[in-house]
Design a protein around this motif. Structure first.
Motif, PDB file in Angstrom:
ATOM      1  N   ALA A   1       0.849  -1.192   0.000  1.00 11.55           N
ATOM      2  CA  ALA A   1       0.000   0.000   0.000  1.00 11.55           C
ATOM      3  C   ALA A   1       0.883   1.240   0.000  1.00 11.55           C
ATOM      4  O   ALA A   1       1.898   1.297   0.696  1.00 11.55           O
ATOM      5  N   ASP A   2       0.498   2.228  -0.789  1.00 12.75           N
ATOM      6  CA  ASP A   2       1.294   3.441  -0.921  1.00 12.75           C
ATOM      7  C   ASP A   2       0.335   4.607  -1.142  1.00 12.75           C
ATOM      8  O   ASP A   2      -0.150   4.819  -2.254  1.00 12.75           O
ATOM      9  N   TYR A   3       0.071   5.365  -0.072  1.00 17.44           N
ATOM     10  CA  TYR A   3      -0.929   6.432  -0.144  1.00 17.44           C
ATOM     11  C   TYR A   3      -0.278   7.801   0.027  1.00 17.44           C
ATOM     12  O   TYR A   3       0.646   7.978   0.828  1.00 17.44           O
ATOM     13  N   LYS A   4      -0.762   8.739  -0.723  1.00 21.27           N
ATOM     14  CA  LYS A   4      -0.466  10.166  -0.533  1.00 21.27           C
ATOM     15  C   LYS A   4      -1.743  10.893  -0.953  1.00 21.27           C
ATOM     16  O   LYS A   4      -1.940  11.254  -2.099  1.00 21.27           O
ATOM     17  N   LEU A   5      -2.658  11.026  -0.002  1.00 20.59           N
ATOM     18  CA  LEU A   5      -4.011  11.501  -0.265  1.00 20.59           C
ATOM     19  C   LEU A   5      -4.227  12.849   0.402  1.00 20.59           C
ATOM     20  O   LEU A   5      -3.921  13.021   1.581  1.00 20.59           O
ATOM     21  N   ARG A   6      -4.759  13.803  -0.343  1.00 24.64           N
ATOM     22  CA  ARG A   6      -5.115  15.111   0.209  1.00 24.64           C
ATOM     23  C   ARG A   6      -6.630  15.228   0.230  1.00 24.64           C
ATOM     24  O   ARG A   6      -7.295  15.099  -0.804  1.00 24.64           O
TER      25      ARG A   6
END
Length: 304
Positions: free
Chosen positions: A148-153
Protein backbone atom coordinates in the motif's frame (compact mmCIF):
# COMPACT_ATOMS: atom_id res chain seq x y z
CA UNK A 1 26.24 5.75 9.60
CA UNK A 2 26.52 9.28 8.19
CA UNK A 3 26.75 7.82 4.68
CA UNK A 4 23.67 5.65 5.28
CA UNK A 5 21.63 8.59 6.61
CA UNK A 6 22.72 10.80 3.72
CA UNK A 7 21.68 8.14 1.22
CA UNK A 8 18.27 7.77 2.87
CA UNK A 9 17.83 11.52 2.82
CA UNK A 10 18.53 11.75 -0.90
CA UNK A 11 16.24 8.81 -1.62
CA UNK A 12 13.39 10.21 0.47
CA UNK A 13 13.75 13.74 -0.89
CA UNK A 14 13.38 12.34 -4.40
CA UNK A 15 10.02 10.91 -3.35
CA UNK A 16 8.76 14.05 -1.64
CA UNK A 17 6.04 16.14 -3.27
CA UNK A 18 6.79 19.49 -4.87
CA UNK A 19 7.02 22.74 -2.92
CA UNK A 20 3.31 23.48 -3.20
CA UNK A 21 2.48 20.31 -1.30
CA UNK A 22 5.67 19.77 0.71
CA UNK A 23 5.48 17.81 3.93
CA UNK A 24 6.28 19.50 7.24
CA UNK A 25 6.80 16.15 8.94
CA UNK A 26 9.92 14.74 7.32
CA UNK A 27 12.95 14.91 9.60
CA UNK A 28 16.34 13.29 9.17
CA UNK A 29 18.72 13.04 12.11
CA UNK A 30 21.34 10.54 13.17
CA UNK A 31 19.96 10.16 16.69
CA UNK A 32 16.24 10.85 16.96
CA UNK A 33 16.42 10.84 20.76
CA UNK A 34 18.83 13.79 20.92
CA UNK A 35 17.44 17.34 20.95
CA UNK A 36 18.72 19.36 18.01
CA UNK A 37 20.71 22.56 18.69
CA UNK A 38 18.65 25.63 18.05
CA UNK A 39 15.31 23.83 18.23
CA UNK A 40 12.95 25.38 20.80
CA UNK A 41 9.76 23.60 21.87
CA UNK A 42 6.70 25.50 22.97
CA UNK A 43 6.30 25.53 26.75
CA UNK A 44 2.57 25.24 27.23
CA UNK A 45 0.07 23.22 29.18
CA UNK A 46 -1.08 19.70 28.42
CA UNK A 47 -3.78 19.62 25.71
CA UNK A 48 -7.04 20.48 27.43
CA UNK A 49 -10.15 18.34 26.91
CA UNK A 50 -12.94 19.75 24.80
CA UNK A 51 -15.41 21.19 27.34
CA UNK A 52 -18.49 19.97 25.47
CA UNK A 53 -19.90 16.67 26.79
CA UNK A 54 -19.56 13.73 24.42
CA UNK A 55 -21.83 10.79 23.77
CA UNK A 56 -20.51 7.45 25.01
CA UNK A 57 -18.90 5.41 22.22
CA UNK A 58 -19.34 1.64 22.42
CA UNK A 59 -17.00 -1.07 21.24
CA UNK A 60 -19.60 -2.65 18.96
CA UNK A 61 -20.13 -1.29 15.45
CA UNK A 62 -22.47 1.68 15.50
CA UNK A 63 -24.43 3.73 13.05
CA UNK A 64 -25.22 7.39 13.37
CA UNK A 65 -28.77 8.22 14.38
CA UNK A 66 -30.81 11.41 14.47
CA UNK A 67 -30.23 11.46 18.23
CA UNK A 68 -26.45 11.74 17.84
CA UNK A 69 -25.24 15.17 18.99
CA UNK A 70 -23.89 17.55 16.38
CA UNK A 71 -20.25 18.13 17.36
CA UNK A 72 -18.99 21.65 17.83
CA UNK A 73 -16.76 22.95 15.04
CA UNK A 74 -13.07 22.27 15.51
CA UNK A 75 -11.15 25.36 16.59
CA UNK A 76 -8.97 27.08 13.98
CA UNK A 77 -5.58 25.43 13.36
CA UNK A 78 -6.57 22.56 15.65
CA UNK A 79 -7.56 18.90 15.51
CA UNK A 80 -10.07 17.03 17.69
CA UNK A 81 -9.12 13.43 18.52
CA UNK A 82 -11.57 11.04 20.17
CA UNK A 83 -10.77 7.52 21.34
CA UNK A 84 -13.59 5.27 20.12
CA UNK A 85 -12.42 1.75 21.01
CA UNK A 86 -9.58 -0.75 20.57
CA UNK A 87 -7.35 0.94 17.94
CA UNK A 88 -10.00 3.24 16.51
CA UNK A 89 -9.68 6.99 16.93
CA UNK A 90 -11.88 9.65 15.37
CA UNK A 91 -9.88 12.55 13.97
CA UNK A 92 -11.79 15.73 13.06
CA UNK A 93 -10.26 18.74 11.32
CA UNK A 94 -11.05 22.42 11.08
CA UNK A 95 -12.41 22.01 7.53
CA UNK A 96 -14.77 19.24 8.61
CA UNK A 97 -12.86 16.13 7.55
CA UNK A 98 -13.61 13.09 9.72
CA UNK A 99 -11.18 10.15 9.79
CA UNK A 100 -11.49 6.81 11.62
CA UNK A 101 -8.35 4.74 12.21
CA UNK A 102 -8.11 0.92 12.16
CA UNK A 103 -11.76 0.89 11.19
CA UNK A 104 -13.63 -2.36 11.83
CA UNK A 105 -17.15 -0.91 11.98
CA UNK A 106 -17.14 1.09 15.21
CA UNK A 107 -17.81 4.74 14.41
CA UNK A 108 -18.60 6.36 17.73
CA UNK A 109 -20.79 9.46 17.74
CA UNK A 110 -20.54 12.16 15.16
CA UNK A 111 -20.59 12.68 11.41
CA UNK A 112 -20.10 9.83 8.98
CA UNK A 113 -16.39 9.48 8.16
CA UNK A 114 -14.83 10.83 5.00
CA UNK A 115 -11.81 8.53 5.37
CA UNK A 116 -11.14 5.24 7.14
CA UNK A 117 -7.80 3.48 7.50
CA UNK A 118 -7.34 -0.24 8.12
CA UNK A 119 -4.69 -2.83 8.94
CA UNK A 120 -4.56 -6.50 8.09
CA UNK A 121 -3.53 -8.07 11.41
CA UNK A 122 -6.99 -9.44 12.22
CA UNK A 123 -10.68 -8.66 12.00
CA UNK A 124 -10.79 -5.97 14.70
CA UNK A 125 -8.58 -3.76 12.54
CA UNK A 126 -10.43 -3.91 9.22
CA UNK A 127 -13.76 -4.75 7.65
CA UNK A 128 -14.66 -6.07 4.21
CA UNK A 129 -17.90 -4.09 4.33
CA UNK A 130 -17.04 -0.50 5.27
CA UNK A 131 -20.17 0.98 3.72
CA UNK A 132 -20.47 4.12 1.64
CA UNK A 133 -17.28 5.89 2.73
CA UNK A 134 -15.50 8.08 0.15
CA UNK A 135 -11.95 6.96 0.98
CA UNK A 136 -11.18 3.47 2.32
CA UNK A 137 -7.42 3.09 2.84
CA UNK A 138 -6.41 -0.52 3.30
CA UNK A 139 -2.89 -0.59 4.70
CA UNK A 140 -1.75 -3.78 2.95
CA UNK A 141 -1.51 -5.26 -0.53
CA UNK A 142 -5.21 -5.99 -1.06
CA UNK A 143 -5.33 -6.02 -4.87
CA UNK A 144 -2.07 -7.67 -5.96
CA UNK A 145 -0.36 -4.40 -6.86
CA UNK A 146 2.27 -4.46 -4.14
CA UNK A 147 2.59 -2.62 -0.82
CA UNK A 148 0.00 0.00 0.00
CA UNK A 149 1.29 3.44 -0.92
CA UNK A 150 -0.93 6.43 -0.14
CA UNK A 151 -0.47 10.17 -0.53
CA UNK A 152 -4.01 11.50 -0.26
CA UNK A 153 -5.12 15.11 0.21
CA UNK A 154 -8.64 15.67 1.58
CA UNK A 155 -9.29 19.38 2.14
CA UNK A 156 -6.98 20.40 5.01
CA UNK A 157 -5.39 17.00 5.74
CA UNK A 158 -2.75 14.97 3.93
CA UNK A 159 -2.63 11.23 4.64
CA UNK A 160 0.32 8.99 3.87
CA UNK A 161 1.56 5.63 5.09
CA UNK A 162 4.71 3.69 5.91
CA UNK A 163 4.37 -0.09 5.65
CA UNK A 164 5.79 -2.61 8.12
CA UNK A 165 5.63 -6.42 8.27
CA UNK A 166 3.27 -8.55 10.36
CA UNK A 167 3.45 -12.13 11.58
CA UNK A 168 0.26 -13.17 9.76
CA UNK A 169 -2.01 -16.17 10.20
CA UNK A 170 0.12 -18.63 8.20
CA UNK A 171 3.51 -16.96 8.38
CA UNK A 172 5.12 -13.56 7.99
CA UNK A 173 3.33 -11.10 5.73
CA UNK A 174 5.49 -8.39 4.21
CA UNK A 175 3.96 -4.91 4.37
CA UNK A 176 0.83 -6.19 6.10
CA UNK A 177 0.66 -3.20 8.45
CA UNK A 178 0.69 0.52 7.72
CA UNK A 179 1.73 3.31 10.01
CA UNK A 180 -0.69 6.00 8.84
CA UNK A 181 0.44 9.61 9.17
CA UNK A 182 -1.97 12.54 9.13
CA UNK A 183 -0.54 15.98 8.38
CA UNK A 184 -3.01 18.67 9.41
CA UNK A 185 -2.90 22.08 11.13
CA UNK A 186 0.93 21.93 11.06
CA UNK A 187 0.73 18.79 13.21
CA UNK A 188 2.17 15.38 12.36
CA UNK A 189 -0.07 12.65 13.79
CA UNK A 190 0.91 8.98 13.52
CA UNK A 191 -1.09 5.81 14.14
CA UNK A 192 1.23 2.81 14.54
CA UNK A 193 -1.48 0.30 13.67
CA UNK A 194 -0.62 -3.31 14.55
CA UNK A 195 3.15 -2.83 14.73
CA UNK A 196 5.00 -6.15 15.04
CA UNK A 197 8.66 -5.11 14.84
CA UNK A 198 10.87 -2.20 15.85
CA UNK A 199 11.12 0.22 12.92
CA UNK A 200 14.37 0.28 11.00
CA UNK A 201 16.40 3.43 10.31
CA UNK A 202 14.74 3.52 6.89
CA UNK A 203 11.30 3.39 8.53
CA UNK A 204 12.19 6.23 10.89
CA UNK A 205 13.39 8.32 7.95
CA UNK A 206 10.11 7.75 6.08
CA UNK A 207 8.01 8.47 9.16
CA UNK A 208 9.76 11.74 9.97
CA UNK A 209 8.62 13.98 12.81
CA UNK A 210 5.59 12.95 14.82
CA UNK A 211 3.94 15.30 17.29
CA UNK A 212 1.20 12.86 18.36
CA UNK A 213 1.43 9.06 18.27
CA UNK A 214 -1.33 6.49 18.79
CA UNK A 215 0.47 3.38 20.05
CA UNK A 216 -0.65 -0.21 20.82
CA UNK A 217 0.41 -1.22 24.33
CA UNK A 218 -0.90 -4.79 24.71
CA UNK A 219 2.66 -6.13 24.81
CA UNK A 220 1.85 -9.47 23.18
CA UNK A 221 -0.10 -9.33 19.93
CA UNK A 222 1.91 -6.32 18.75
CA UNK A 223 5.37 -5.30 19.98
CA UNK A 224 6.55 -6.37 23.41
CA UNK A 225 6.30 -3.54 25.91
CA UNK A 226 10.11 -3.01 26.09
CA UNK A 227 10.23 -2.77 22.28
CA UNK A 228 7.25 -0.42 22.12
CA UNK A 229 8.76 1.79 24.81
CA UNK A 230 12.08 1.80 22.93
CA UNK A 231 10.29 2.80 19.71
CA UNK A 232 8.33 5.61 21.34
CA UNK A 233 11.37 6.97 23.16
CA UNK A 234 13.18 7.05 19.82
CA UNK A 235 10.34 8.88 18.07
CA UNK A 236 9.81 11.11 21.14
CA UNK A 237 6.52 12.69 20.12
CA UNK A 238 5.11 15.39 22.36
CA UNK A 239 1.93 13.35 22.98
CA UNK A 240 1.54 9.55 23.09
CA UNK A 241 -2.01 8.17 23.14
CA UNK A 242 -1.96 4.51 24.29
CA UNK A 243 -4.48 2.10 22.74
CA UNK A 244 -5.02 -1.66 22.25
CA UNK A 245 -4.28 -2.42 25.91
CA UNK A 246 -6.53 -5.48 26.64
CA UNK A 247 -6.90 -4.60 30.30
CA UNK A 248 -5.16 -2.52 32.92
CA UNK A 249 -2.03 -4.59 33.57
CA UNK A 250 -0.26 -3.95 30.27
CA UNK A 251 -1.31 -0.29 30.37
CA UNK A 252 0.08 0.08 33.89
CA UNK A 253 3.39 -1.55 32.95
CA UNK A 254 3.60 0.65 29.87
CA UNK A 255 3.06 3.83 31.90
CA UNK A 256 5.71 2.79 34.41
CA UNK A 257 8.16 2.09 31.60
CA UNK A 258 7.55 5.47 29.97
CA UNK A 259 7.52 7.57 33.15
CA UNK A 260 11.28 8.13 33.33
CA UNK A 261 11.24 10.26 30.15
CA UNK A 262 7.56 11.15 29.71
CA UNK A 263 5.01 12.83 31.93
CA UNK A 264 1.93 10.63 32.46
CA UNK A 265 -1.51 12.22 32.50
CA UNK A 266 -5.09 11.01 32.38
CA UNK A 267 -7.75 12.87 30.41
CA UNK A 268 -11.24 12.96 31.97
CA UNK A 269 -12.99 12.48 28.61
CA UNK A 270 -12.31 10.40 25.50
CA UNK A 271 -11.52 13.48 23.40
CA UNK A 272 -8.96 16.25 23.19
CA UNK A 273 -8.59 19.31 20.98
CA UNK A 274 -4.96 20.05 20.22
CA UNK A 275 -2.99 22.54 18.13
CA UNK A 276 0.70 23.03 17.45
CA UNK A 277 0.76 25.82 20.03
CA UNK A 278 -0.96 23.73 22.71
CA UNK A 279 1.37 20.75 22.60
CA UNK A 280 2.80 20.06 26.06
CA UNK A 281 6.21 21.43 26.91
CA UNK A 282 7.52 17.96 27.81
CA UNK A 283 6.85 14.59 26.15
CA UNK A 284 3.59 13.30 27.64
CA UNK A 285 1.66 10.04 27.67
CA UNK A 286 -2.01 11.02 27.73
CA UNK A 287 -4.48 8.25 28.56
CA UNK A 288 -7.89 8.69 26.92
CA UNK A 289 -10.77 6.51 28.14
CA UNK A 290 -12.80 4.80 25.46
CA UNK A 291 -15.89 5.38 27.61
CA UNK A 292 -16.61 7.10 30.94
CA UNK A 293 -16.40 5.23 34.23
CA UNK A 294 -13.36 3.07 33.51
CA UNK A 295 -10.95 3.02 36.43
CA UNK A 296 -7.37 3.97 35.80
CA UNK A 297 -4.81 1.33 36.90
CA UNK A 298 -3.10 1.87 40.23
CA UNK A 299 -0.27 3.83 38.61
CA UNK A 300 -2.38 6.98 38.76
CA UNK A 301 -5.39 6.03 40.84
CA UNK A 302 -7.71 8.32 38.90
CA UNK A 303 -11.08 7.60 37.40
CA UNK A 304 -11.16 8.09 33.65
Amino acid sequence: MRTLIAAMMLSAVALMPGPADASLCYAFVEDLRRDLPGVRYAQVETPAPDPAPRATPETAPQTQTDADPVPAPVAPRSVRITYVAHSTFRIETEEGVTILTDFFGAKGSGPEPDVVTMNHAHETHYTDNPGDIPYVLRGWDHDGKGPADYKLRVRDVTIRNVTTDIRGYVGPEADGNSIFIFEVADLCIGHLGHLHHVPSEAHYAKIGRLDIIMAPVDGTFTLSLPQMIETLKTLKARVVLPMHAFGTYSLEQFLIGMSDEFAVKVNPTPDITVSLDSLPGEPTVLVLPSRPGVRMPSFGGDDI
